[in-house]
Design a protein around this motif. Structure first.
Motif, PDB file in Angstrom:
ATOM      1  N   GLN A  19      56.869  56.538  54.890  1.00 26.58           N
ATOM      2  CA  GLN A  19      56.375  55.513  53.968  1.00 26.58           C
ATOM      3  C   GLN A  19      54.897  55.165  54.165  1.00 26.58           C
ATOM      4  O   GLN A  19      54.453  54.094  53.763  1.00 26.58           O
ATOM      5  CB  GLN A  19      57.245  54.256  54.055  1.00 26.58           C
ATOM      6  CG  GLN A  19      57.648  53.798  52.653  1.00 26.58           C
ATOM      7  CD  GLN A  19      58.738  52.747  52.671  1.00 26.58           C
ATOM      8  OE1 GLN A  19      59.839  52.994  53.177  1.00 26.58           O
ATOM      9  NE2 GLN A  19      58.467  51.578  52.124  1.00 26.58           N
ATOM     10  N   ALA A  20      54.159  56.036  54.788  1.00 26.82           N
ATOM     11  CA  ALA A  20      52.706  55.827  54.907  1.00 26.82           C
ATOM     12  C   ALA A  20      52.064  56.068  53.542  1.00 26.82           C
ATOM     13  O   ALA A  20      52.579  56.841  52.728  1.00 26.82           O
ATOM     14  CB  ALA A  20      52.122  56.783  55.940  1.00 26.82           C
ATOM     15  N   ASP A  21      50.956  55.386  53.318  1.00 23.06           N
ATOM     16  CA  ASP A  21      50.201  55.555  52.073  1.00 23.06           C
ATOM     17  C   ASP A  21      48.783  55.944  52.470  1.00 23.06           C
ATOM     18  O   ASP A  21      48.056  55.138  53.051  1.00 23.06           O
ATOM     19  CB  ASP A  21      50.235  54.229  51.297  1.00 23.06           C
ATOM     20  CG  ASP A  21      49.613  54.376  49.914  1.00 23.06           C
ATOM     21  OD1 ASP A  21      48.513  54.961  49.831  1.00 23.06           O
ATOM     22  OD2 ASP A  21      50.228  53.924  48.940  1.00 23.06           O
ATOM     23  N   LEU A  22      48.426  57.183  52.204  1.00 25.22           N
ATOM     24  CA  LEU A  22      47.108  57.666  52.625  1.00 25.22           C
ATOM     25  C   LEU A  22      46.365  58.267  51.439  1.00 25.22           C
ATOM     26  O   LEU A  22      46.883  59.137  50.735  1.00 25.22           O
ATOM     27  CB  LEU A  22      47.250  58.734  53.728  1.00 25.22           C
ATOM     28  CG  LEU A  22      45.954  59.466  54.140  1.00 25.22           C
ATOM     29  CD1 LEU A  22      44.976  58.518  54.825  1.00 25.22           C
ATOM     30  CD2 LEU A  22      46.265  60.656  55.046  1.00 25.22           C
ATOM     31  N   THR A  23      45.147  57.765  51.227  1.00 24.92           N
ATOM     32  CA  THR A  23      44.232  58.409  50.289  1.00 24.92           C
ATOM     33  C   THR A  23      43.156  59.070  51.133  1.00 24.92           C
ATOM     34  O   THR A  23      42.561  58.420  51.983  1.00 24.92           O
ATOM     35  CB  THR A  23      43.591  57.381  49.351  1.00 24.92           C
ATOM     36  OG1 THR A  23      44.618  56.758  48.584  1.00 24.92           O
ATOM     37  CG2 THR A  23      42.597  58.031  48.404  1.00 24.92           C
ATOM     38  N   MET A  24      42.965  60.348  50.928  1.00 24.73           N
ATOM     39  CA  MET A  24      41.963  61.040  51.741  1.00 24.73           C
ATOM     40  C   MET A  24      41.026  61.847  50.852  1.00 24.73           C
ATOM     41  O   MET A  24      41.462  62.625  50.011  1.00 24.73           O
ATOM     42  CB  MET A  24      42.657  61.940  52.757  1.00 24.73           C
ATOM     43  CG  MET A  24      41.698  62.574  53.732  1.00 24.73           C
ATOM     44  SD  MET A  24      42.617  63.250  55.139  1.00 24.73           S
ATOM     45  CE  MET A  24      41.486  64.533  55.658  1.00 24.73           C
ATOM     46  N   LEU A  25      39.739  61.617  51.066  1.00 23.27           N
ATOM     47  CA  LEU A  25      38.713  62.350  50.330  1.00 23.27           C
ATOM     48  C   LEU A  25      38.002  63.296  51.273  1.00 23.27           C
ATOM     49  O   LEU A  25      37.641  62.898  52.382  1.00 23.27           O
ATOM     50  CB  LEU A  25      37.646  61.383  49.819  1.00 23.27           C
ATOM     51  CG  LEU A  25      37.752  60.833  48.418  1.00 23.27           C
ATOM     52  CD1 LEU A  25      38.779  59.739  48.413  1.00 23.27           C
ATOM     53  CD2 LEU A  25      36.402  60.305  47.983  1.00 23.27           C
ATOM     54  N   SER A  26      37.783  64.494  50.816  1.00 25.31           N
ATOM     55  CA  SER A  26      36.995  65.446  51.572  1.00 25.31           C
ATOM     56  C   SER A  26      35.819  65.837  50.683  1.00 25.31           C
ATOM     57  O   SER A  26      36.006  66.387  49.603  1.00 25.31           O
ATOM     58  CB  SER A  26      37.867  66.663  51.899  1.00 25.31           C
ATOM     59  OG  SER A  26      37.071  67.719  52.357  1.00 25.31           O
ATOM     60  N   VAL A  27      34.618  65.485  51.126  1.00 23.15           N
ATOM     61  CA  VAL A  27      33.444  65.677  50.273  1.00 23.15           C
ATOM     62  C   VAL A  27      32.513  66.721  50.871  1.00 23.15           C
ATOM     63  O   VAL A  27      32.009  66.555  51.987  1.00 23.15           O
ATOM     64  CB  VAL A  27      32.668  64.353  50.077  1.00 23.15           C
ATOM     65  CG1 VAL A  27      31.466  64.564  49.170  1.00 23.15           C
ATOM     66  CG2 VAL A  27      33.581  63.270  49.530  1.00 23.15           C
TER      67      VAL A  27
END
Lengths: 374, 253
Positions: free
Chosen positions: A158-166
């Motif tokens: 139930q983790a909520d992760l937004t991850m951006l790789s730029v």
């Protein structure tokens, strides 16, 4: 030496999982997974070398650490699936580890500025999102040199992760990046891959589920100008029932020799009943000359799914759209800006940080020569 | 007072097979406060005339001139023509994904007026203009023409007409595909615009139906790339009962 794990044969999933370099042959270019890649240019990525490890630049949040590669908290179970990733894991001395504690809620994005050690670098990054945590991690790659390695996003239940790789490269650097994501029970993952330029950039995002109920969105925005090459080879491996995956990659290409490759593989295993999956790739050719290969593949081992679909389209900049906007008094440069913004909006609007999404949009416009923001 | 003067206009479309002439010598004057209707059969080139005035890159003007109040329209880019006061309500407006109606309208008004409209009055103006055309306020946040029904597209075109207040408006088959209720709403929108800005209207249509709601001062019959007859509103009634047969037969002869 341990024998490599050999997966049962499917057309799409990797066949070998191993940390032993010799378990992988040097790619010849004829292999399905390498057939689009500029093998000769990437040859240094296929032989182990004495390269430094990518570290951190400047101050960072307490959740972000630079650790020895032997740190016991790093994943024991993750295995490389090709020769460059096996080499990078074996040769890297250090790793960047982001640990989001269990049940912690981070309202501000955690920005990770990576720093190269030299001209050539191995990279190993892990983001551990603890159970019931909520966070946004922004990974800014250092594009001052060549990089080979892997990023792992491991989501607890139930983790909520937004991850951006730029990756925002002006120089003709080469970067070869795996991005492995494992989604826990009922966890929610939003991955965004932003690639603005670079000489040869090859990303291999792979996503799988550890337990039922996971949701994953994988978004990508990429931009090529001049004679740049980018390959985004995505695999969503539905190994669990009642999970959701949604892949949207959008690319804009301009210039004579620009070449992009998008491979969208989705594998739905026999046990993955009741899943929903959709993948989309759209490419916008802003000039004559660029080439955009787009290959969606959907392999269903069960028919018991809620939905499974894909779409792919590559089109020219639409003169009719420009004409319409200009016929309303809007100058051509502003009209082009509107169309390009509109093209990327469904990817970039997913970024909560409006300052970051705004600056990325301005970078895209500058690079395409639509608006001079410099 | 504004005056659009078209003189002996010839235009072609250039394809791989070569050059195909479509307009073969069109002469026409549209003045403020007047409505000119252009009526013609399918394929006569009447829509091409609209596109050529607006500057669509598909067509090449081979001779003739278009003048708006002493300015050479043919020397202008598409956006310059709009800023000079010309407007084309399109028959098939194109979808623009990811661009909202409100963002599009605001960008357009900013370009036309040279400065961004004040936020408070702008929102009010837009809401009123939409209400006049019986458009749902949620329309403003939809993407331009994306998923619009035929009627919604036409209302959106006329909404722009009301907000942009051009000197001369060209309506390209705005009536086609509309049911009678939508036709009335759209026609009222055109009439409101015409009265409020004393504009000149060039109304291109295949059918006489719309002329019951928008009164023309002059009716032109357009066949084979040129105007073959000009008359008052009574000409529309003749076309209604007799069709284009006499004119097309004459053009073939």
């Amino acid at each position: 030496m341990r024998a490599p794990t050999v997966a049962p044969a499917t057309d799409l999933a990797p066949r070998v999982f191993s940390r032993t370099i010799e378990d992988f042959d040097v790619p010849a270019g004829r292999e399905e997974e390498w057939r689009f890649a500029p093998i000769r240019k990437l040859r240094d990525f296929f032989q182990p070398a004495d390269w430094g490890s990518v570290g951190l630049s400047g101050e960072h949040d307490v959740t972000v650490e630079y650790v020895e590669i032997s740190d016991s908290r790093l994943s024991h179970t993750w295995m490389p699936t090709d020769r460059p990733s096996a080499i990078a894991r074996a040769q890297a001395t250090h790793a960047v580890l982001v640990t989001i504690p269990k049940e912690s809620i981070h309202s501000n994005p955690i920005v990770v500025n990576l720093k190269n050690a030299g001209e050539n670098n191995y990279l190993h990054v892990e983001v551990h999102a603890g159970p019931f945590s909520k966070s946004q991690v922004v990974l800014i790659h250092d594009t001052s040199g060549n990089v080979s390695g892997s990023m792992l996003s491991l989501l607890g239940d139930q983790a909520d992760l937004t991850m951006l790789s730029v990756i925002d490269a002006d120089a003709a650097v080469m970067q070869h990046l795996h991005w492995f994501t494992e989604v826990g029970r009922d966890a929610n993952f939003h991955g965004l891959s932003i690639t603005l330029g670079g000489g040869v950039i090859r990303t291999v995002p792979t996503l799988t589920y550890r337990a039922p109920g996971g949701k994953a969105q994988m978004l990508g925005a990429f931009l090529l100008t001049g004679d740049q090459f980018q390959e985004h080879r995505i695999l969503v491996d539905h190994t669990q029932p009642h999970c959701v995956s949604n892949v949207i990659y959008k690319g804009a290409l301009s210039g004579e020799g620009a070449h992009s490759v998008w491979i969208g593989d989705v594998l739905v295993r026999r046990e993955a009943i009741g899943i929903e999956t959709y993948e989309l790739n759209r490419n916008l050719l802003l000039t004559d000359g660029p080439r955009a290969d787009s290959v969606p593949n959907l392999e269903l081992e069960t028919g018991d799914v809620i939905s499974a679909g894909h779409a792919s389209a590559t089109g020219r900049f639409d003169d009719e759209q420009l004409f319409y906007l200009q016929s309303r008094g809007i100058p051509e440069s502003v009209a082009r800006q509107l169309v390009v913004r509109g093209f990327f909006v469904d990817v970039l609007s997913k970024i909560d940080d409006s300052e970051l999404s705004g600056s990325l949009m301005r970078r895209i416009e500058s690079k395409l020569g639509i608006v001079d923001h410099e | 007072m504004s005056k659009l003067t078209i003189t002996d206009l010839h235009a072609s479309v250039i394809t791989e097979d070569g050059e195909t002439p479509i307009l073969r010598g069109v002469s026409l004057v549209v003045e403020s406060g007047t409505t000119n209707a252009i009526m013609g059969p399918n394929g006569s080139g009447k829509s091409t005339l609209a596109y050529v005035i607006a500057g669509h890159p598909k067509y090449t003007v081979t001779s003739g001139s278009i003048d708006l109040d002493g300015q050479d329209v043919l020397a202008m880019t598409v956006d310059e023509r709009a800023r000079a006061g010309l407007f084309l309500a399109m028959q098939y407006p194109v979808e623009i994904p990811g661009v909202s109606v409100s963002n599009f309208l605001r960008t357009s008004i900013t370009a036309l007026k040279g400065e961004a409209p004040k936020l408070r009055t702008w929102t009010k103006d837009m809401k009123e203009a939409m209400a006049d055309l019986q458009m749902d306020p949620a329309f403003a946040s939809r993407n331009v023409n994306e998923g619009f029904s035929g009627g919604e597209k036409k209302r959106h075109e006329i909404l722009q007409l009301g907000l942009m207040q051009p000197k001369i408006a060209i309506l390209d088959e705005t009536d086609s595909g509309l049911d009678v209720d939508a036709l009335k709403i759209v026609s009222e929108g055109v009439n409101r615009y015409k009265e409020s800005s004393n504009a000149g209207v060039l109304l291109i249509t295949h059918y006489t139906r719309i002329l019951r709601y928008i009164q023309p001062d002059v009716v032109h019959v357009f066949v084979d790339g040129r105007i073959v007859a000009t008359g008052g509103p009574e000409l529309a009634d003749i076309l209604e009962s007799d069709g284009y047969e006499t004119y097309t037969a004459a053009a073939r002869a």
